[in-house]
Write an enzyme that holds these catalytic residues in place. Sequence first.
Site, mmCIF file in Angstrom:
data_model
loop_
_atom_site.group_PDB
_atom_site.id
_atom_site.type_symbol
_atom_site.label_atom_id
_atom_site.label_comp_id
_atom_site.label_asym_id
_atom_site.label_seq_id
_atom_site.Cartn_x
_atom_site.Cartn_y
_atom_site.Cartn_z
ATOM 1 C CG LEU A 31 -1.789 -1.271 1.345
ATOM 2 C CD1 LEU A 31 -2.585 -1.233 2.650
ATOM 3 C CD2 LEU A 31 -2.733 -1.402 0.161
ATOM 4 C CG HIS A 35 -3.432 1.492 -1.840
ATOM 5 N ND1 HIS A 35 -2.097 1.311 -2.125
ATOM 6 C CD2 HIS A 35 -4.115 0.786 -2.764
ATOM 7 C CE1 HIS A 35 -1.978 0.523 -3.176
ATOM 8 N NE2 HIS A 35 -3.182 0.187 -3.596
ATOM 9 N N GLY A 145 -9.000 4.005 -6.978
ATOM 10 C CA GLY A 145 -8.154 5.079 -7.505
ATOM 11 C C GLY A 145 -8.373 5.185 -9.007
ATOM 12 C CB SER A 184 2.182 -1.711 -5.992
ATOM 13 O OG SER A 184 1.094 -1.278 -5.215
#
Length: 277
Positions: A31, A35, A145, A184
């Site tokens: 995360l 997030h 998102g 990520s």
Amino acid sequence: MKIVATRAELAAWRDACGGKTLGFVPTMGYLHEGHFSLVRESRGANDLTAVSIFVNPTQFGPTEDLARYPRDFESDRRNLEALGVDLLYAPDARDMYGEGTETWVVNRGSCDILCGRSRPGHFDGVLTVVLKLFQRTRPTRAYFGKKDYQQFVLIRRMAQDLDLPVEVLGRPTVRLPSGLALSSRNSYLTHGELEAAPALHRTLAEMRRRAHSREETRVEALTHWGRQTLEASGFKVDYLEIRAAETLSERAVAGDACVALAAAYLGKTRLIDNLEF
Ligand code: PAF
């Protein structure tokens, strides 16, 4: 924060929530601030907030990065706890899929454009797991998102088409000061690639500036310029398109209610980004 790994524990927790509103943030972990901003928003608008962490195998193609997808459960747990999340659901593949699934959620309208064209079956996996997560979590609102813009549009459409009793909300991409969208997958980038990566956002922003100033509004000319600019910055472009922001249908002229969407490789890493006009 309660942590559960099975759908039975999740169901017991959910049944005990009574009439409280529940915000839900589905994730694949590792995360970042993108997030966390969704979690904060959920906490502000709902009585309770649940987050899931599940690296969903069905949305990865056979040659994609499932095995090396970054994971750090301990750090995720600590961060979610500090943010005041009420429930973390972290199932394994057996809890999610049992022996496997024969039934899939398939969008037949826009599953083979943009990321769907380069990643066949990807959105079948995303929509299927998100529907299962919705069924198990029974959220009032779910937060996504907009960096994964096509994913957000398809999930919102799924909720509409299948009468799901959840409000699907898309929230702005969180960026570094350089403009690079948090992801990520940024952890795959080498130092040199990290320096080159913000050119993706810069190029989309310049396309938007040209369209807004009416200097150039033809989609073909804007995307041609964008592709050349990205290639000159070291990217290998998968796609760069301008489409209708609501439906992702094709547009010949860029104006309001459009979105520019791109996927491009820096070395082996595929980055995606978009910008609403
Ligand atoms: O965006 C993600 O992290 C994933 O695609 C999602 C929505 C959690 C489904 O696995």
